[in-house]
Design an enzyme around this catalytic site. Sequence first.
Site, PDB file in Angstrom:
ATOM      1  CG  HIS A 141      40.792  49.567  50.799  1.00  0.00           C
ATOM      2  ND1 HIS A 141      39.906  49.197  49.844  1.00  0.00           N
ATOM      3  CD2 HIS A 141      40.379  49.429  52.028  1.00  0.00           C
ATOM      4  CE1 HIS A 141      38.975  48.530  50.528  1.00  0.00           C
ATOM      5  NE2 HIS A 141      39.111  48.547  51.807  1.00  0.00           N
ATOM      6  CD  GLU A 166      39.697  50.720  46.929  1.00  0.00           C
ATOM      7  OE1 GLU A 166      40.212  49.541  47.354  1.00  0.00           O
ATOM      8  OE2 GLU A 166      39.151  51.622  47.633  1.00  0.00           O
TER       9      GLU A 166
END
Length: 349
Positions: free
Chosen positions: A298, A279
């Site tokens: 997420h 990420e």
Amino acid sequence: MSRVLLTHPARDRGYFFGDDAVDRLREVAEVILNESEERLADADLLRLAPDCEVIVSEWWTGAGARVFAENPSLLAFVRCGVEIRNVDLGAATREGVLVVRTTPTPIAAPVAEYTIGVMLMLSREIEALSSKVRSGSLRRSYDVAVTEGRIPRVYPGFSLAGEVLGVVGLGAVGRRVATLANVLGMRVLATDPYHEGGIEGVAMVALDDLLREARVVSLHAELNAQTRHMIGARELRLMRSDALLVNTARGALVDNGALAEALHQRRIAGAGLDVFEDEPDFSSNPLMDCDNVVLTPHTAGLTRRGIREQAGRCVEIVAGILAGRMPDRLANPEVAPRARLNRMRPEQS
């Protein structure tokens, strides 16, 4: 009056902090806002508020050694969230500056509910069945299609009731997941080296034993040097071939390459991930090519109420610090005995 710097870029502030929280913050301090659309570097932090007592940061903005050394007024760096990114904890500790996490308490409920939802999607093959219906490959009721020989005589998925859930990490989210799983009729195992006492309905075991026995393994550990890649090729080989792995904590708890290989080879049955090792841009993650995985971007903790409560909790922490109270959830707890805050705490006078 005390000064507080809020680092959220202007475009994000209304979504991730909110005007009501800013107004509450203004009741206890002069608030300096980041009016730009950019994340702030160390030079920006020192320029905008060279004598502020507290910096409140969103998920991206960190702080290097200069920030802590060149602002003698700084008492605390407060992260409006869980993960402490790009913060020189050693420098903060040397200078006596507290580094504080706001969550996970305000978002524990939505993350736990999301985790159970992912388990249900995987265990009952909801995403795969929905895809078949939408694509037109399955146009009749499942029982009718089986009877007519249109699909193999297999049972789609399994019930969570009666199965074993392994919870890795008994923080606020892990404990709530364990409680919800008990309600669903699951037998819950857990492992957590930092959790001394057990909780009702949960049996504490070693990680390897949990991996061998659990039908579903759910990760809720904090990411640090000891937990990075705690689930790798070795651990995946310990899991049952019909097991599911769920991760709504931090992507780097899992070796994503090793997991992708295990999924491709069907060494485990499936996985559900809301977090990724690479990420924020996970577009090239190897898990994207797996057909037995549920992937979400997420979002587990992102509910309107959760974000509002997180900002409110952040304001409470800042108000407490400015009143001389030592906060909990310190990322550098060793700083407490010599923190700059001690100079203003009532019990020190």
